[in-house]
Design a protein around this motif. Structure first.
Motif, PDB file in Angstrom:
ATOM      1  N   GLY A 199      -8.483   7.621  12.513  1.00 32.49           N
ATOM      2  CA  GLY A 199      -8.683   7.055  11.217  1.00 32.49           C
ATOM      3  C   GLY A 199      -9.999   7.060  10.452  1.00 32.49           C
ATOM      4  O   GLY A 199     -10.875   7.307  10.971  1.00 32.49           O
ATOM      5  N   VAL A 200      -9.852   6.531   9.265  1.00 27.24           N
ATOM      6  CA  VAL A 200     -11.111   6.409   8.534  1.00 27.24           C
ATOM      7  C   VAL A 200     -11.091   4.990   7.692  1.00 27.24           C
ATOM      8  O   VAL A 200      -9.777   4.562   7.465  1.00 27.24           O
ATOM      9  CB  VAL A 200     -11.279   7.642   7.293  1.00 27.24           C
ATOM     10  N   THR A 201     -12.163   4.458   7.097  1.00 27.79           N
ATOM     11  CA  THR A 201     -12.211   3.318   6.574  1.00 27.79           C
ATOM     12  C   THR A 201     -13.028   3.268   5.344  1.00 27.79           C
ATOM     13  O   THR A 201     -14.093   4.142   5.449  1.00 27.79           O
ATOM     14  CB  THR A 201     -12.341   1.936   7.440  1.00 27.79           C
ATOM     15  N   THR A 202     -12.864   2.460   4.193  1.00 29.38           N
ATOM     16  CA  THR A 202     -13.719   2.560   3.251  1.00 29.38           C
ATOM     17  C   THR A 202     -14.777   1.425   3.434  1.00 29.38           C
ATOM     18  O   THR A 202     -15.744   1.154   2.897  1.00 29.38           O
ATOM     19  CB  THR A 202     -12.940   2.187   1.905  1.00 29.38           C
ATOM     20  N   SER A 208      -8.230  -1.994  14.246  1.00 27.56           N
ATOM     21  CA  SER A 208      -7.522  -2.598  13.115  1.00 27.56           C
ATOM     22  C   SER A 208      -7.366  -1.543  12.162  1.00 27.56           C
ATOM     23  O   SER A 208      -6.882  -2.007  11.033  1.00 27.56           O
ATOM     24  CB  SER A 208      -8.410  -3.954  12.578  1.00 27.56           C
ATOM     25  N   LEU A 209      -7.883  -0.375  12.539  1.00 28.01           N
ATOM     26  CA  LEU A 209      -7.491   0.785  11.464  1.00 28.01           C
ATOM     27  C   LEU A 209      -6.333   0.729  11.038  1.00 28.01           C
ATOM     28  O   LEU A 209      -5.197   0.993  12.016  1.00 28.01           O
ATOM     29  CB  LEU A 209      -8.023   2.084  11.917  1.00 28.01           C
ATOM     30  N   GLY A 210      -5.865   0.989   9.814  1.00 25.96           N
ATOM     31  CA  GLY A 210      -4.417   1.437   9.236  1.00 25.96           C
ATOM     32  C   GLY A 210      -3.746   0.050   8.927  1.00 25.96           C
ATOM     33  O   GLY A 210      -2.469  -0.068   8.464  1.00 25.96           O
ATOM     34  N   VAL A 211      -4.288  -1.080   9.448  1.00 26.80           N
ATOM     35  CA  VAL A 211      -3.296  -2.264   9.124  1.00 26.80           C
ATOM     36  C   VAL A 211      -3.891  -3.222   7.992  1.00 26.80           C
ATOM     37  O   VAL A 211      -3.445  -4.307   7.896  1.00 26.80           O
ATOM     38  CB  VAL A 211      -3.560  -3.218  10.508  1.00 26.80           C
ATOM     39  N   ASN A 212      -4.760  -2.673   7.279  1.00 25.37           N
ATOM     40  CA  ASN A 212      -5.393  -3.386   6.266  1.00 25.37           C
ATOM     41  C   ASN A 212      -5.464  -2.188   4.944  1.00 25.37           C
ATOM     42  O   ASN A 212      -5.148  -1.064   5.160  1.00 25.37           O
ATOM     43  CB  ASN A 212      -6.773  -3.892   6.408  1.00 25.37           C
ATOM     44  N   ALA A 264       1.742   7.714  10.028  1.00 26.05           N
ATOM     45  CA  ALA A 264       0.846   7.530   9.064  1.00 26.05           C
ATOM     46  C   ALA A 264       0.845   5.783   8.716  1.00 26.05           C
ATOM     47  O   ALA A 264       1.832   5.466   8.269  1.00 26.05           O
ATOM     48  CB  ALA A 264       0.673   8.350   8.103  1.00 26.05           C
ATOM     49  N   CYS A 265      -0.397   5.192   8.974  1.00 25.65           N
ATOM     50  CA  CYS A 265      -0.369   3.970   8.958  1.00 25.65           C
ATOM     51  C   CYS A 265      -1.560   3.503   7.665  1.00 25.65           C
ATOM     52  O   CYS A 265      -2.674   4.149   7.825  1.00 25.65           O
ATOM     53  CB  CYS A 265      -0.889   3.080  10.080  1.00 25.65           C
ATOM     54  N   HIS A 266      -1.017   2.606   7.002  1.00 27.77           N
ATOM     55  CA  HIS A 266      -2.122   1.880   5.865  1.00 27.77           C
ATOM     56  C   HIS A 266      -1.528   0.665   5.586  1.00 27.77           C
ATOM     57  O   HIS A 266      -0.276   0.437   4.744  1.00 27.77           O
ATOM     58  CB  HIS A 266      -2.065   2.981   4.778  1.00 27.77           C
ATOM     59  N   GLN A 295       6.606   7.826   9.229  1.00 26.44           N
ATOM     60  CA  GLN A 295       6.664   8.954  10.176  1.00 26.44           C
ATOM     61  C   GLN A 295       6.463  10.100   9.731  1.00 26.44           C
ATOM     62  O   GLN A 295       7.060  10.460   8.449  1.00 26.44           O
ATOM     63  CB  GLN A 295       8.223   8.830  11.162  1.00 26.44           C
ATOM     64  N   LEU A 296       5.660  10.962  10.465  1.00 26.22           N
ATOM     65  CA  LEU A 296       5.192  12.308  10.043  1.00 26.22           C
ATOM     66  C   LEU A 296       6.285  13.361  10.754  1.00 26.22           C
ATOM     67  O   LEU A 296       6.640  13.353  12.007  1.00 26.22           O
ATOM     68  CB  LEU A 296       4.001  12.727  10.309  1.00 26.22           C
ATOM     69  N   VAL A 297       6.709  14.147   9.955  1.00 28.86           N
ATOM     70  CA  VAL A 297       7.501  15.312  10.491  1.00 28.86           C
ATOM     71  C   VAL A 297       6.578  16.348  11.001  1.00 28.86           C
ATOM     72  O   VAL A 297       5.686  17.071  10.667  1.00 28.86           O
ATOM     73  CB  VAL A 297       8.419  16.198   9.604  1.00 28.86           C
ATOM     74  N   GLN A 298       6.814  16.700  12.573  1.00 35.89           N
ATOM     75  CA  GLN A 298       5.865  17.588  13.378  1.00 35.89           C
ATOM     76  C   GLN A 298       6.631  18.892  13.405  1.00 35.89           C
ATOM     77  O   GLN A 298       7.475  19.070  13.918  1.00 35.89           O
ATOM     78  CB  GLN A 298       5.860  17.206  14.577  1.00 35.89           C
TER      79      GLN A 298
END
Length: 382
Positions: free
Chosen positions: A330-333, A346-350, A365-367, A373-376
């Protein structure tokens, strides 16, 4: 037998066909006989006609040998020769003598005729033909190439010279045909004038056709030059466009090559994780963890951060995961600092971070504590 024999003889020379040709009207003649009737001259062709039915024919008519009729004549003469062997020599001499036309004025010493006077109904040798040219009384006579059948050049009905040409039915006619015959009240002209008119018309038509095709060739040449110019311009444009696109692509490739991929920060890695020297790969540590590393305060999650951060631009990464059923990227700002209590896990939980999580064969996908859920659609290497 006589009827069959007559069908195999030329109406002009009254002998068996030699190189027979069939006119469009259906009548047959020897090739040399019909050429003599028409006074064939390659440099000065005039209107031609059939000596049998007087039908006017095209002046550019192509004469072709009728091989079928020629075979019939050959078979007939062969069979007749085999049944009458003793007469072979006599018949041959008679045929040979009939093909030679003698001067009608040379009585004591026969001379070979070279011309025929239609007015006198006589064949002329060279001397008498010259006499016709010199005497004013005979100068108006109609003298043609020598022929053995004068009737073929005269009107079949009135036995008179064909001096006129019927413009309505387009056939040569005699004076009586015009005065009392079937061509009475028809529009006629003198035969030699008709020949001149036809030649002039043919020359004019040939000139018009030549001029028309000359103009067509000029137009086609102009169109060809124009199309070649268009093709050259298109080729130049496409070459320049491709060169420009290649320059752009090369610049982009060079820019991509110059960009360094985010390196992993070994100081932020969990003690159980081992970072390679190129700082591009991370593995599960195979060796026991040293006491110094174990003493450091790390988050319970097995994670590692990158060294670089980005403030602008678009960025792309390819991540290969091998033999790992559970992983997260993930990425964070915001800044991630384990000393402040905020951990990589803790990525995706804030509200300042996003991540993609894989587990149990599913992708999420978490945010900000929200999961989707992503379709594969395609199989992944992990």
């Amino acid at each position: 037998m006589g009827t069959v024999e007559e069908t195999l003889k030329c109406p002009v020379c009254q002998d068996f066909f030699t190189d027979p040709v069939t006119l469009p009207c259906g009548h047959d003649f020897c090739l040399t006989c019909i050429q003599a009737v028409w006074e064939t001259d390659e440099s000065d062709k005039g209107p031609v006609f059939c000596p049998e039915c007087q039908v006017f024919l095209p002046s550019d008519l192509t004469l072709e040998i009728n091989t079928s009729l020629q075979t019939k004549v050959k078979d007939f003469t062969t069979n007749r020769t085999s049944t009458a062997e003793p007469r072979t020599t006599t018949s041959s001499n008679a045929t040979k003598s009939s093909s030679t036309i003698h001067c009608d004025h040379c009585i004591d010493t026969p001379s070979v005729a070279i011309r025929t006077c239609l007015t006198c109904d006589a064949s002329l040798c060279q001397a008498h033909a010259l006499l016709h040219q010199q005497r004013s009384a005979l100068r108006e006579h109609t003298v043609v190439e020598v022929t053995g059948d004068l009737l073929s050049l005269k009107c079949r009905e009135h036995r008179d010279e064909l001096k006129f040409f019927c413009m309505e039915e387009r056939v040569p006619v005699c004076c009586l045909c015009v005065l009392i015959g079937i061509h009475k009240n028809h529009k006629v002209s003198q035969l030699h004038e008709a020949c001149t008119d036809f030649k002039k018309s043919a020359a004019d038509f040939r000139e018009r056709v030549s001029d028309k095709y000359s103009r067509i060739r000029v137009v086609l040449d102009g169109d060809e030059r124009l199309m070649m110019q268009i093709i050259d311009a298109e080729e130049t444009y496409m070459t320049e466009w491709l060169e420009a696109r290649r320059g752009i692509m090369e610049a982009q490739i060079k820019e991509i090559d110059n960009l360094s991929s985010p390196a992993l920060d070994s100081n932020s890695a969990h003690p159980k994780l081992e970072i390679c020297q190129d700082k591009k790969q991370v593995f599960w540590r195979q060796q026991p963890v040293s006491e110094a590393l174990s003493a450091q305060p790390y988050d319970s999650q097995y994670s590692v951060l990158t060294q670089e951060s980005f403030t602008t631009g678009r960025h792309y990464w390819e991540v290969i995961v091998q033999e790992k059923p559970y992983w997260l990227i993930g990425v964070t700002t915001g800044s991630v600092n384990k000393k402040t209590g905020q951990s990589p896990s803790s990525l995706g939980v804030n509200s300042t971070s996003w991540c993609i999580y894989h587990g149990d064969g599913q992708y999420l996908a978490c945010h900000d504590t929200q999961e989707k859920q992503l379709v594969q659609s395609l199989s992944t290497p992990c």
